[in-house]
Every structure is written in C-alpha cells, then in structure tokens.
Scaffold this motif. Structure first.
Motif, PDB file in Angstrom:
ATOM      1  N   GLU A   8       6.724  -1.233  -4.476  1.00  0.00           N
ATOM      2  CA  GLU A   8       7.977  -0.510  -4.323  1.00  0.00           C
ATOM      3  C   GLU A   8       7.758   0.890  -3.761  1.00  0.00           C
ATOM      4  N   ARG A   9       6.553   1.450  -3.915  1.00  0.00           N
ATOM      5  CA  ARG A   9       6.284   2.812  -3.442  1.00  0.00           C
ATOM      6  C   ARG A   9       5.312   2.817  -2.251  1.00  0.00           C
ATOM      7  N   GLU A  10       5.133   1.682  -1.615  1.00  0.00           N
ATOM      8  CA  GLU A  10       4.180   1.581  -0.514  1.00  0.00           C
ATOM      9  C   GLU A  10       4.422   2.669   0.521  1.00  0.00           C
ATOM     10  N   GLY A  11       3.363   3.387   0.853  1.00  0.00           N
ATOM     11  CA  GLY A  11       3.443   4.461   1.831  1.00  0.00           C
ATOM     12  C   GLY A  11       3.930   5.779   1.277  1.00  0.00           C
ATOM     13  N   ALA A  12       4.319   5.803   0.011  1.00  0.00           N
ATOM     14  CA  ALA A  12       4.859   7.038  -0.565  1.00  0.00           C
ATOM     15  C   ALA A  12       4.343   7.281  -1.994  1.00  0.00           C
ATOM     16  N   LEU A  13       3.170   6.742  -2.310  1.00  0.00           N
ATOM     17  CA  LEU A  13       2.617   6.935  -3.651  1.00  0.00           C
ATOM     18  C   LEU A  13       2.250   8.391  -3.900  1.00  0.00           C
ATOM     19  N   THR A  14       2.603   8.874  -5.061  1.00  0.00           N
ATOM     20  CA  THR A  14       2.214  10.224  -5.477  1.00  0.00           C
ATOM     21  C   THR A  14       1.143  10.111  -6.553  1.00  0.00           C
ATOM     22  N   MET A  15       0.548  11.226  -6.921  1.00  0.00           N
ATOM     23  CA  MET A  15      -0.432  11.214  -8.009  1.00  0.00           C
ATOM     24  C   MET A  15       0.243  10.803  -9.315  1.00  0.00           C
ATOM     25  N   SER A  16       1.466  11.221  -9.538  1.00  0.00           N
ATOM     26  CA  SER A  16       2.198  10.798 -10.747  1.00  0.00           C
ATOM     27  C   SER A  16       2.387   9.289 -10.767  1.00  0.00           C
ATOM     28  N   ASP A  17       2.666   8.702  -9.604  1.00  0.00           N
ATOM     29  CA  ASP A  17       2.783   7.241  -9.521  1.00  0.00           C
ATOM     30  C   ASP A  17       1.464   6.578  -9.898  1.00  0.00           C
ATOM     31  N   MET A  18       0.371   7.106  -9.389  1.00  0.00           N
ATOM     32  CA  MET A  18      -0.942   6.522  -9.675  1.00  0.00           C
ATOM     33  C   MET A  18      -1.271   6.628 -11.168  1.00  0.00           C
ATOM     34  N   MET A  19      -0.923   7.749 -11.779  1.00  0.00           N
ATOM     35  CA  MET A  19      -1.159   7.907 -13.218  1.00  0.00           C
ATOM     36  C   MET A  19      -0.343   6.875 -13.994  1.00  0.00           C
ATOM     37  N   ARG A  20       0.885   6.657 -13.549  1.00  0.00           N
ATOM     38  CA  ARG A  20       1.744   5.648 -14.193  1.00  0.00           C
ATOM     39  C   ARG A  20       1.143   4.256 -14.029  1.00  0.00           C
ATOM     40  N   ILE A  21       0.630   3.942 -12.852  1.00  0.00           N
ATOM     41  CA  ILE A  21       0.033   2.632 -12.597  1.00  0.00           C
ATOM     42  C   ILE A  21      -1.176   2.403 -13.497  1.00  0.00           C
ATOM     43  N   MET A  22      -2.003   3.418 -13.689  1.00  0.00           N
ATOM     44  CA  MET A  22      -3.186   3.274 -14.556  1.00  0.00           C
ATOM     45  C   MET A  22      -2.787   2.994 -16.002  1.00  0.00           C
ATOM     46  N   ARG A  23      -1.546   3.295 -16.355  1.00  0.00           N
ATOM     47  CA  ARG A  23      -1.056   3.085 -17.726  1.00  0.00           C
ATOM     48  C   ARG A  23      -0.303   1.762 -17.869  1.00  0.00           C
ATOM     49  N   ASP A  24      -0.399   0.921 -16.863  1.00  0.00           N
ATOM     50  CA  ASP A  24       0.360  -0.322 -16.853  1.00  0.00           C
ATOM     51  C   ASP A  24      -0.066  -1.241 -17.991  1.00  0.00           C
TER      52      ASP A  24
END
Length: 175
Positions: A1-17
């Motif tokens: 859903e965030r392809e091409g627009a990932l932020t560091m906050s998004d990545m932190m959220r993904i690691m918490r999946d």
C-alpha cells in the motif's frame, strides 16, 4: 500500500507486524502460531523470538541505522545509530544467562512481564513509543542537515537516554 513512499515510521511499523492474527490491535498478546515479523517467546518455544530489529536508512547524503537493540519490536523503541558515533554503555556482552547489567536482558525481562500481564494496557505504552520515535526522526533530520559532528553525537546520546528512561518507567509498571 505504501510502495514508492515508505517512510522510516512505516518501516518501524512493519518490523512490529504481528501478522493477520495480531493486526493493529495495540493490546495484542503473543500466542502460537508464529507467522509474524515481531516474534515473542512463550512457554511452548521460549527460544523463538525476534532478538533485535534493525532498519537501515541509506541515501546518497546519509546513512542511519535504527535499532531496537532489544527483543519484541512492538514494545521496543527504535534508536539512531550512525557509524563513527559512539553508543551509550549497554552492559557486558550477552551470554545465554540473564545479566541485570545488560540492556538487552533488562528489556527482555520488562517486555515479557508486560506481555504476560493482561491487566496492563499496552496501547498507551505503544503510543508513547510512537511519539518518541517521531521526535527522534525529526531531531536526526535536523542534526544531519548540519555538518556539526558534536551536535549529532549529542542528539544520538539524548535519543538513547530518553528511550532508556521511558523503558525504565515501563519496567516500574511491573513492581
């Protein structure tokens, strides 16, 4: 859903999946099966857990690693690391035995205690974590925009100290 627009906050959220089982439930507690990035030890398999989350921000003008330096990303705070900038004292090298002096072991004991106590509402803790990480990201952006190594060192030291202070306050919830 965030392809091409990932932020560091998004990545932190993904690691918490927590996978489809946990979804976005801030009070989710671990139970098998383990099909998520953020793995938690449990009585059935105490060795199967995420032991650190590391996200590397690589750009032509900056390289910053964001690490939890601890288990259970969902109850850990991502902190900045820049090569050449010293980290705070995290205690002795890890072994397979608990050592109160080691940051990782102290955090592991704290997060296991929080996850095991259904009376503790985890949502406020995770909201505090997210707000603190947002401030860290802003501070690092500002510090990296200036060619002042001493300021960068201070910002990183402050981020780690604030994260450790918040986690120490969380640990007191178990007392």
């Amino acid at each position: 859903e965030r392809e091409g627009a990932l932020t560091m906050s998004d990545m932190m959220r993904i690691m918490r999946d927590h996978g489809t089982e946990g979804g976005n439930d801030l009070n989710w507690r671990p139970k098998p099966p383990k099909t998520q990035l953020c793995l938690h030890a449990n009585d059935e398999d105490p060795r199967a857990q995420t032991v650190n989350s590391l996200i590397c921000e690589l750009a032509h003008d900056r390289i910053v690693a964001w690490t939890t330096a601890s288990a259970a990303a969902c109850l850990s705070i991502s902190k900045p690391v820049v090569f050449g900038v010293p980290l705070p004292e995290l205690g002795p090298a890890l072994t397979g035995t608990f050592d109160e002096r080691a940051f990782w072991w102290r955090h592991d004991r704290m997060q296991r205690g929080l996850l095991a106590d259904p009376a503790i509402d985890l949502a406020p803790l995770r909201n505090e974590r997210d707000a603190l990480e947002a401030r860290f990201l802003q501070r690092m952006d500002a510090a990296l925009a200036e060619p002042d190594v001493l300021r960068l060192e201070q910002v990183i030291a402050d981020c780690w100290q604030e994260a450790m202070s918040l986690e120490a306050r969380w640990a007191r919830l178990l007392a």
